[in-house]
Write a protein that holds these residues in place. Sequence first.
Motif, PDB file in Angstrom:
ATOM      1  N   GLN A   1      10.592  17.000  -0.361  1.00  0.00           N
ATOM      2  CA  GLN A   1      12.007  17.207  -0.684  1.00  0.00           C
ATOM      3  C   GLN A   1      12.451  18.618  -0.349  1.00  0.00           C
ATOM      4  O   GLN A   1      13.533  18.832   0.198  1.00  0.00           O
TER       5      GLN A   1
ATOM      6  N   TYR B   1       0.383   7.861   2.221  1.00  0.00           N
ATOM      7  CA  TYR B   1       0.007   6.929   1.156  1.00  0.00           C
ATOM      8  C   TYR B   1      -0.655   5.692   1.735  1.00  0.00           C
ATOM      9  O   TYR B   1      -1.655   5.192   1.215  1.00  0.00           O
ATOM     10  N   PHE B   2      -0.096   5.202   2.850  1.00  0.00           N
ATOM     11  CA  PHE B   2      -0.642   3.992   3.444  1.00  0.00           C
ATOM     12  C   PHE B   2      -2.085   4.214   3.914  1.00  0.00           C
ATOM     13  O   PHE B   2      -2.958   3.386   3.676  1.00  0.00           O
TER      14      PHE B   2
ATOM     15  N   ILE C   1       5.074  11.017   4.729  1.00  0.00           N
ATOM     16  CA  ILE C   1       4.573  10.783   3.366  1.00  0.00           C
ATOM     17  C   ILE C   1       4.224   9.307   3.186  1.00  0.00           C
ATOM     18  O   ILE C   1       3.176   8.954   2.628  1.00  0.00           O
ATOM     19  N   PHE C   2       5.098   8.458   3.713  1.00  0.00           N
ATOM     20  CA  PHE C   2       4.859   7.020   3.705  1.00  0.00           C
ATOM     21  C   PHE C   2       3.506   6.702   4.346  1.00  0.00           C
ATOM     22  O   PHE C   2       2.675   5.987   3.787  1.00  0.00           O
TER      23      PHE C   2
ATOM     24  N   ILE D   1       5.488  14.638  -2.533  1.00  0.00           N
ATOM     25  CA  ILE D   1       6.890  14.227  -2.415  1.00  0.00           C
ATOM     26  C   ILE D   1       7.835  15.379  -2.767  1.00  0.00           C
ATOM     27  O   ILE D   1       8.851  15.589  -2.112  1.00  0.00           O
TER      28      ILE D   1
ATOM     29  N   PHE E   1      13.022   6.420   1.324  1.00  0.00           N
ATOM     30  CA  PHE E   1      13.231   6.051   2.706  1.00  0.00           C
ATOM     31  C   PHE E   1      14.562   5.337   2.874  1.00  0.00           C
ATOM     32  O   PHE E   1      15.370   5.680   3.728  1.00  0.00           O
TER      33      PHE E   1
ATOM     34  N   VAL F   1      20.764   8.520   7.755  1.00  0.00           N
ATOM     35  CA  VAL F   1      20.804   9.417   8.906  1.00  0.00           C
ATOM     36  C   VAL F   1      21.107   8.626  10.173  1.00  0.00           C
ATOM     37  O   VAL F   1      21.768   9.111  11.091  1.00  0.00           O
TER      38      VAL F   1
ATOM     39  N   ASN G   1       0.790  -1.228   0.000  1.00  0.00           N
ATOM     40  CA  ASN G   1       0.000   0.000   0.000  1.00  0.00           C
ATOM     41  C   ASN G   1       0.824   1.279   0.000  1.00  0.00           C
ATOM     42  O   ASN G   1       0.311   2.348   0.297  1.00  0.00           O
TER      43      ASN G   1
ATOM     44  N   TYR H   1       9.866  11.945   5.138  1.00  0.00           N
ATOM     45  CA  TYR H   1       9.504  10.812   4.282  1.00  0.00           C
ATOM     46  C   TYR H   1       8.629   9.825   5.031  1.00  0.00           C
ATOM     47  O   TYR H   1       7.787   9.159   4.443  1.00  0.00           O
ATOM     48  N   GLY H   2       8.824   9.771   6.363  1.00  0.00           N
ATOM     49  CA  GLY H   2       7.976   8.901   7.177  1.00  0.00           C
ATOM     50  C   GLY H   2       6.517   9.307   7.085  1.00  0.00           C
ATOM     51  O   GLY H   2       5.638   8.466   6.873  1.00  0.00           O
TER      52      GLY H   2
ATOM     53  N   VAL I   1      14.824  14.322   7.686  1.00  0.00           N
ATOM     54  CA  VAL I   1      14.511  13.582   6.464  1.00  0.00           C
ATOM     55  C   VAL I   1      13.713  12.323   6.779  1.00  0.00           C
ATOM     56  O   VAL I   1      12.779  11.958   6.071  1.00  0.00           O
ATOM     57  N   PHE I   2      14.059  11.685   7.890  1.00  0.00           N
ATOM     58  CA  PHE I   2      13.359  10.455   8.285  1.00  0.00           C
ATOM     59  C   PHE I   2      11.886  10.746   8.551  1.00  0.00           C
ATOM     60  O   PHE I   2      10.996  10.007   8.131  1.00  0.00           O
TER      61      PHE I   2
ATOM     62  N   THR J   1      18.035  14.852  11.252  1.00  0.00           N
ATOM     63  CA  THR J   1      17.254  13.623  11.128  1.00  0.00           C
ATOM     64  C   THR J   1      15.843  13.905  10.606  1.00  0.00           C
ATOM     65  O   THR J   1      15.005  13.015  10.555  1.00  0.00           O
TER      66      THR J   1
ATOM     67  N   SER K   1       2.993   9.046  -7.107  1.00  0.00           N
ATOM     68  CA  SER K   1       4.285   9.415  -6.519  1.00  0.00           C
ATOM     69  C   SER K   1       5.293   9.805  -7.595  1.00  0.00           C
ATOM     70  O   SER K   1       6.288  10.463  -7.307  1.00  0.00           O
TER      71      SER K   1
END
Lengths: 220, 229
Positions: B180, B205-206, B201-202, B176, A72, A79, A63, B198-199, B194-195, B192, B165
């Motif tokens: 960025q 979508y989920f 955004i992840f 996305i 990711f 990091v 998903n 993107y987390g 970036v984690f 940190t 995406s």
Amino acid sequence: MSSWQVIQQGLPLFEKGFGLTLWLSFVGIIGSIIVGLICSLLQYFQIPVLSRLASIYIEISRNTPLLVQLFFLYYAFPVFGFKLNAELCGIVGLIFLGGSYMAEGFNGGFDGVSKTQVETGKAIGLSRLQLARYVVFPQGFTLSVPALAANMIFLIKETSIFTVIAIPELTNTALDLIGMYYRSNEYLLMLVIGYAIILIPLSIILTILEKRVRYGTFGN
Amino acid sequence: MAHSGINVLFEGRNLVRLFGGLGTTIEIAAVALVLGLILGIVLGVLRTFPNRLLRLLLRLYLEFFRIVPTVVLLFLFYYILPRQLGVNMPANEVATLVFALWTAAEMSDIVRGALISVPKHQRESGLAIGLNRWQLYRYVLIPQAVSLELPATINLVTRVIKTTSLLMLISVMDVINVGQQVVEANNQKYPTGVFWVYGIIFIMYFVIDYPLSWWAKRMDKKRLERANG
């Protein structure tokens, strides 16, 4: 420069990209089938804890888009000191995505085995393992072939997304060349032909294979 | 921790911007889906007609969109429309067009598959009681095909949403792309971050895709149970 010269000039780079796309797809597909099979077996035999983990993994991977998964892996994990090079990232990402698709393919095949078959097996006193070995798996695998074939083609196409983490596969090569020489028509044509060379024969072979294994079904 | 990475989300208008990007993503997906599904249904019905030339053309259309990866399709339209046809569209519209045409191709195959798997005696009984072609499709084939094709259609919807995406590749300001920018702008202060960006955004979508694919799976299971006794 004529179009023909432009194409000739780009050819060596395209060949490299073509090879890389093939190689990444190959490794990704094999890895996905292995991961998928393991997840599917864990779920089939309802191994405690592990089958639960497998289904959580499948839902997360199915998903979310590959591009986000790659970002990711490639940007967020380093990091925390977990660094992979781009190609390895691509392969890990592709297997992470493909594993769940393949698992669903296998599951669909096992579910598709008709209930009468399973119950007949139970009636003649087969154990759980025997039932799986002699009744469900032989039929289930043949039933899952169409889904697995579709997944293979899907995964090969997904390798085009690797361009975002700068792996020099086909798409990345074409975009690079367009950026350098501004000959978008020629290079886009070569790009489409590149994928067609891989995917048209493969889809023909897979269609033939699907027809062949259909003889392996019983009843009906 | 003075600069815990998660705070990057609450810095300035970052979270609002991310959701704005998500809005763009959803808008493009929604418009493309509505156009694509409608066109796909029409093409799918046409593909069950006896006219050979029409079937061949539609088959070629499907195969083209099947074989060329979506990334490549986006670039094809992005470069070729303005140069060859002199059509200058903003990237959002190019993307909507590509997704709509791609959805239509996939949908046409789903619809065709469902229509031809309606049992033959249904079609023949319909013809026997004197229905014309329009009535046959309207009262016999389409109502039965809908329940067959619904799970596949929902899966297609989730696929289209996931594929949005790729919008960032032709520089649409989707979630996305915004992510960025947020990462780059805050990299000094929140290494940190970036984690977390993107987390989230992840997770976005989920959260959109999971309910849809759960629904499709449940319907498929029910259908299998009915078919399998």
